[in-house]
Structures are given as structure tokens and as C-alpha cells.
Design a protein around this motif. Structure first.
Motif, PDB file in Angstrom:
ATOM      1  N   UNK A   6       2.076   8.119  -1.986  1.00  0.00           N
ATOM      2  CA  UNK A   6       0.974   9.199  -2.836  1.00  0.00           C
ATOM      3  C   UNK A   6      -0.231   8.865  -2.364  1.00  0.00           C
ATOM      4  N   UNK A   7      -0.549  10.378  -2.474  1.00  0.00           N
ATOM      5  CA  UNK A   7      -2.384  10.288  -1.904  1.00  0.00           C
ATOM      6  C   UNK A   7      -2.804  10.620  -3.325  1.00  0.00           C
ATOM      7  N   UNK A   8      -4.229   9.912  -3.934  1.00  0.00           N
ATOM      8  CA  UNK A   8      -4.008  10.408  -5.448  1.00  0.00           C
ATOM      9  C   UNK A   8      -5.628   9.742  -5.917  1.00  0.00           C
ATOM     10  N   UNK A   9      -6.650  10.490  -6.656  1.00  0.00           N
ATOM     11  CA  UNK A   9      -7.763   9.645  -6.605  1.00  0.00           C
ATOM     12  C   UNK A   9      -8.011   9.573  -8.199  1.00  0.00           C
ATOM     13  N   UNK A  10      -7.354  10.545  -8.852  1.00  0.00           N
ATOM     14  CA  UNK A  10      -8.130  10.809 -10.796  1.00  0.00           C
ATOM     15  C   UNK A  10      -8.562  12.072 -10.366  1.00  0.00           C
ATOM     16  N   UNK A  11     -10.521  11.977  -9.840  1.00  0.00           N
ATOM     17  CA  UNK A  11     -11.252  12.643  -9.696  1.00  0.00           C
ATOM     18  C   UNK A  11     -10.853  13.945  -8.565  1.00  0.00           C
ATOM     19  N   UNK A 118       2.939  12.153  -0.109  1.00  0.00           N
ATOM     20  CA  UNK A 118       2.297  13.537  -0.898  1.00  0.00           C
ATOM     21  C   UNK A 118       1.463  13.432  -1.638  1.00  0.00           C
ATOM     22  N   UNK A 119       0.555  14.949  -1.672  1.00  0.00           N
ATOM     23  CA  UNK A 119      -0.891  14.966  -1.779  1.00  0.00           C
ATOM     24  C   UNK A 119      -0.813  15.788  -3.330  1.00  0.00           C
ATOM     25  N   UNK A 120      -0.734  14.267  -4.152  1.00  0.00           N
ATOM     26  CA  UNK A 120      -0.719  14.488  -5.545  1.00  0.00           C
ATOM     27  C   UNK A 120      -2.183  15.308  -6.027  1.00  0.00           C
ATOM     28  N   UNK A 136       6.638   4.806  -2.753  1.00  0.00           N
ATOM     29  CA  UNK A 136       6.074   3.256  -2.827  1.00  0.00           C
ATOM     30  C   UNK A 136       4.944   2.486  -3.048  1.00  0.00           C
ATOM     31  N   UNK A 137       4.444   3.196  -1.854  1.00  0.00           N
ATOM     32  CA  UNK A 137       2.502   2.871  -1.654  1.00  0.00           C
ATOM     33  C   UNK A 137       1.460   4.166  -2.613  1.00  0.00           C
ATOM     34  N   UNK A 138       0.652   3.552  -3.098  1.00  0.00           N
ATOM     35  CA  UNK A 138      -0.479   4.857  -3.214  1.00  0.00           C
ATOM     36  C   UNK A 138      -1.284   4.607  -3.095  1.00  0.00           C
ATOM     37  N   UNK A 139      -1.807   5.576  -2.337  1.00  0.00           N
ATOM     38  CA  UNK A 139      -3.564   5.475  -2.190  1.00  0.00           C
ATOM     39  C   UNK A 139      -4.523   6.273  -2.935  1.00  0.00           C
ATOM     40  N   UNK A 140      -4.740   5.386  -3.579  1.00  0.00           N
ATOM     41  CA  UNK A 140      -6.414   6.015  -3.589  1.00  0.00           C
ATOM     42  C   UNK A 140      -7.405   6.331  -3.200  1.00  0.00           C
TER      43      UNK A 140
END
Ligand SMILES: Nc1ncnc2c1ncn2[C@@H]1O[C@H](COP(=O)(O)OP(=O)(O)OP(=O)(O)O)[C@@H](O)[C@H]1O
Ligand SMILES: [Mg+2]
Length: 267
Positions: A6-11, A118-120, A136-140
Motif C-alpha cells: 500500500x502506498x500511502x501518506x496521510x497528506x 495499491x495507491x491509497x 503486507x507492506x506499507x510505503x509511506x
């Protein structure tokens, strides 16, 4: 065994979609059978960067009109792509059951997939958190701004407390140098680890560059069109590092849950 990232950031606006598209293409070029999911329901735009025009969306698969395999469209380098669609108001705030159904849809492609990216969507909504928690993996994706630090921290905190995730990979975007990226990472890490019992791994950076912006305008992804560029070298490094980063193993609802996939095969 298929893995999910999952590719995520919050902002918002920090480069998640640019990162997801180029990482998806990088994995595909590494001969990994890769599917990119644009999970930004309502504001989906990854197809524009990829230069593809999907005929079907996740909502069609949820309605049962088509299978998830039928929603996949072929992108460059053999990358498969599935879109959350745009303006699908009913997809913006998925209830718990629908979130579960969305994640389970992907079991159908487990045997033909090595990597799901996944582009979150930005924020820490229930939908964003569900996709983060299911991977499985989170990319911040972090940028060197207090607002990015705060929003990434909030997302990690929610994922840790609500879903029990402990491992997060971090990429620092829009910096002048790798040294600056590492400095931002170290600062973020020292703040986050003061309050949270999580593991943060630095997996790379992407410089602030007009090439990234232009690649979007021209719809020619860097990892396809500018293979020799320093930006593409960054994507390759991030892709390699994330594959060796630790997985999360929570007991919650997960992509490609092996037991469920096996049971579906039997029934
Ligand atoms: N390294 C970079 N250098 C220059 N511009 C960048 C870089 N990374 C991203 N951008 C630009 O920043 C803008 C936002 O990028 P992108 O759409 O990938 O972010 P996002 O996190 O997916 O945004 P959203 O939260 O709206 O989905 C785009 O115009 C993109 O071209
Ligand atoms: Mg985006």
C-alpha cells in the motif's frame, strides 16, 4: 505467493500516485506479474499517468457485473491496472462489509500475481486505513514539511493502534539530495518513535524534479520513457528495498489471505 504493497501518506499531493505508477512499472519490468490498484475511489487518476483508459472499474466488480480479471486493463511493460473510477460517490465511503468485499475480490488473481501495488487515498479515513491494514507492506511517502510529518504520523499511529501494524517503509519525496532526504527521515523517525512502538525503514528518495512533473503532463512514465534518468535509478532502488523490507503480519482482513484463497480454490 502474491504480496501487496500500500502506498500511502496521510497528506495529499506528496507524490503517492507518481510513486505507485512508477513502482508498478518498475516491478513489471523486473518481470514480476504486477497489478496496480488505484484505490483513490472518487479521485482516481493513476490511469492518466499510465496513459490507459479502463472500460470497467472496481465498482463494476463489486456489483458482480464483471469479474476482477475483467476490470484489469493492460498498461505498459505488462503492468495490469484496475481503477477505483472517478466521481463514484457510492465508493467514497465504503462501509465495512464493502471494504471487506473489495479486498476479497483480489483473491481471484492471487495465483497470477506476484505484486499488488495499491495507491491509497490521502487522509486517514476508514477506507484508506482498510487498504493500508490489508497490505503486507506499507510505503509511506513523506515530504520535508511539518504538515506531511503530522499527517504521516497520524496515519501510522492509526494503522498501529487500530490494526496492529508495526512495520512501515518510508520514501522521502521532493528533496534536493539524498542527504537531505535521509535527514528528513531521521527527524521524522525520532519524533514518531518517541510516541509509537513501530519500525520505520528508509527505502529511498525521489528528488524534486521537473522531469517528474513533465512525465505526468506528457503521460509518459519515467520508468518507461527515461530509463537512464536519475529519477528512474531512484525508483529502482526503492523497488528493490521495499521487497526486502519486513512484512506486516496482522490477523485482520488482508489481501491474498492464503487460507481464504485456498478455500475458494476448493469450493
Ligand atoms: N519528485 C517530484 N518532483 C516534482 N514534482 C513532483 C514530484 N513528485 C510529485 N510531483 C508532482 O506533485 C503533484 C502531486 O503528485 P501526485 O499526484 O503523485 O501526488 P498524490 O500524493 O498522489 O496526490 P493526491 O493526494 O492528490 O492523490 C503532481 O503534479 C506531480 O507531478
Ligand atoms: Mg494520487
Amino acid at each position: 505467493m502474491a504480496i501487496s504493497i500500500a502506498v500511502a501518506s496521510g497528506k495529499g499531493g506528496v507524490g503517492k500516485t507518481s510513486m505507485s505508477v512508477n513502482l508498478g512499472l518498475t516491478f513489471a519490468q523486473m518481470k514480476k506479474r504486477t497489478t496496480l490498484l488505484d484505490a483513490d475511489f472518487g479521485m482516481a487518476n493513476a490511469h492518466i499517468l499510465l496513459g490507459v483508459k479502463p472500460d470497467f472499474f472496481i465498482s463494476d466488480a463489486l456489483k458482480g457485473t464483471v469479474s476482477i480479471t475483467q476490470t484489469l486493463c493492460a498498461g505498459p511493460a505488462g503492468l495490469n491496472f484496475v481503477s477505483g473510477g472517478s466521481g463514484l460517490i457510492d465508493m467514497l465511503n465504503l462501509d465495512k462489509k464493502t471494504r471487506y468485499q473489495t479486498i476479497r475480490l483480489f483473491d481471484e488473481i492471487a495465483d497470477n500475481t506476484d505484486i499488488l501495488v495499491a495507491d491509497v487515498p490521502a487522509g486517514a479515513s476508514d477506507s484508506s486505513l482498510a487498504f493500508v491494514a490489508a497490505a503486507d507492506k506499507v510505503l509511506i511517502v513523506l515530504v520535508g514539511e511539518p504538515t506531511s510529518f503530522l499527517d504521516a504520523y497520524s496515519l501510522i499511529k492509526a494503522a498501529n493502534i487500530d490494526a496492529g501494524l508495526t512495520n512501515f517503509s518510508v520514501v522521502v519525496n521532493m528533496t534536493q539530495s539524498e542527504a537531505q532526504s535521509k535527514a528528513h527521515f531521521e527527524k521524522f523517525k525520532s519524533i514518531a518513535l518517541r510516541f509509537l512502538d513501530v519500525r520505520l525503514d528508509y527505502v529511498g528518495h525521489l528528488p524534486l524534479s521537473t522531469r517528474v512533473r513533465q512525465s505526468i503532463v506528457s503521460r509518459k512514465p519515467i520508468s518507461i520513457d527515461a530509463k537512464e534518468s536519475r529519477e528512474n535509478a531512484c525508483f529502482q532502488k526503492i523497488a528493490k528495498n521495499i521487497l526486502t523490507s519486513p512484512n506486516n503480519e496482522t490477523g485482520g482482513i488482508r489481501f491474498f489471505d492464503q487460507q481464504i484463497v485456498r478455500n475458494k480454490r476448493v469450493s
